[in-house]
Enzyme design. Structure first.
Site, PDB file in Angstrom:
ATOM      1  N   CYS A 176      -4.217   9.760   1.999  1.00  0.00           N
ATOM      2  CA  CYS A 176      -3.032   9.033   1.559  1.00  0.00           C
ATOM      3  C   CYS A 176      -2.861   9.069   0.045  1.00  0.00           C
ATOM      4  CB  CYS A 176      -3.028   7.605   2.086  1.00  0.00           C
ATOM      5  SG  CYS A 176      -4.491   6.644   1.690  1.00  0.00           S
TER       6      CYS A 176
ATOM      7  N   HIS B  74      -4.771   1.682   2.042  1.00  0.00           N
ATOM      8  CA  HIS B  74      -3.818   2.778   2.133  1.00  0.00           C
ATOM      9  C   HIS B  74      -3.014   2.856   0.834  1.00  0.00           C
ATOM     10  CE1 HIS B  74      -1.020   5.522   4.061  1.00  0.00           C
ATOM     11  NE2 HIS B  74      -0.014   4.715   3.787  1.00  0.00           N
TER      12      HIS B  74
END
Length: 180
Positions: free
Chosen positions: A16, A126
């Protein structure tokens, strides 16, 4: 006049940060996995606490998990500084109201948000990029199929306050040698 498309990479494994950086800079391969790995490895070489590592440190390195591709904030900062950007870790105690979204020195915003998967059994973090493109702010989260436009600056600030209230971290990304 043809309008430029919004560049958006989608999630693969736990890369990510790689996707968020490329989405932030609106460029395919602004960074590659090999470049982020090299940055993480350099940070390891410079680590003054190497003597405290465990055998697991060779897989779950301090700045990068070699199995999943997950990178930490130090890789984010080093990568963006290498591109001439300045990274400011936003003080969550002030909420989003102190972020000047209209400032010309602002490249975008990076978020590091807590995530829960598999019924809460897997907890992780994330990376997400927000960027103003063609006068509109976009959520360029790699978990989305495409960049999601945010209605206006007030909506962006509400979104950031929500991220902060859930334990997320906000990083202000500025153009070279600029300060807010």
């Amino acid at each position: 006049m043809e309008e430029k498309q919004i560049y958006h990479e989608t999630q693969r494994l736990q890369f990510c940060l790689l996707h968020a950086l490329n989405n932030l800079l609106q460029e395919k391969d602004a960074f590659t996995r090999a470049e982020l790995d090299a940055i993480a490895n350099k940070l390891v070489l410079d680590d003054v606490n190497k003597d405290k590592w465990t055998p697991f440190s060779f897989i779950f390195k301090p700045h990068h998990n070699i199995l999943t591709g997950n990178y930490d904030v130090n890789v984010l900062i080093a990568a963006l500084e290498a591109k001439g950007k300045k990274v400011i870790w936003h003080d969550h105690r002030t909420g989003s109201s102190s972020i000047k979204l209209a400032d010309d020195s602002l490249t975008g915003i990076m978020l590091n948000v807590p995530t829960k998967k598999f019924g809460g059994l897997w907890r992780s973090r994330h990376w997400v990029a927000l960027r103003k493109i063609h006068g509109t702010w976009y959520n360029l989260d790699s978990d989305l199929k495409a960049g999601k436009p945010l209605q206006n600056d007030e909506h962006v600030l509400e979104y950031l306050d929500n991220i902060i209230s859930q334990g997320g971290q906000v990083f202000i990304i500025l153009h070279e040698k600029c300060s807010l």
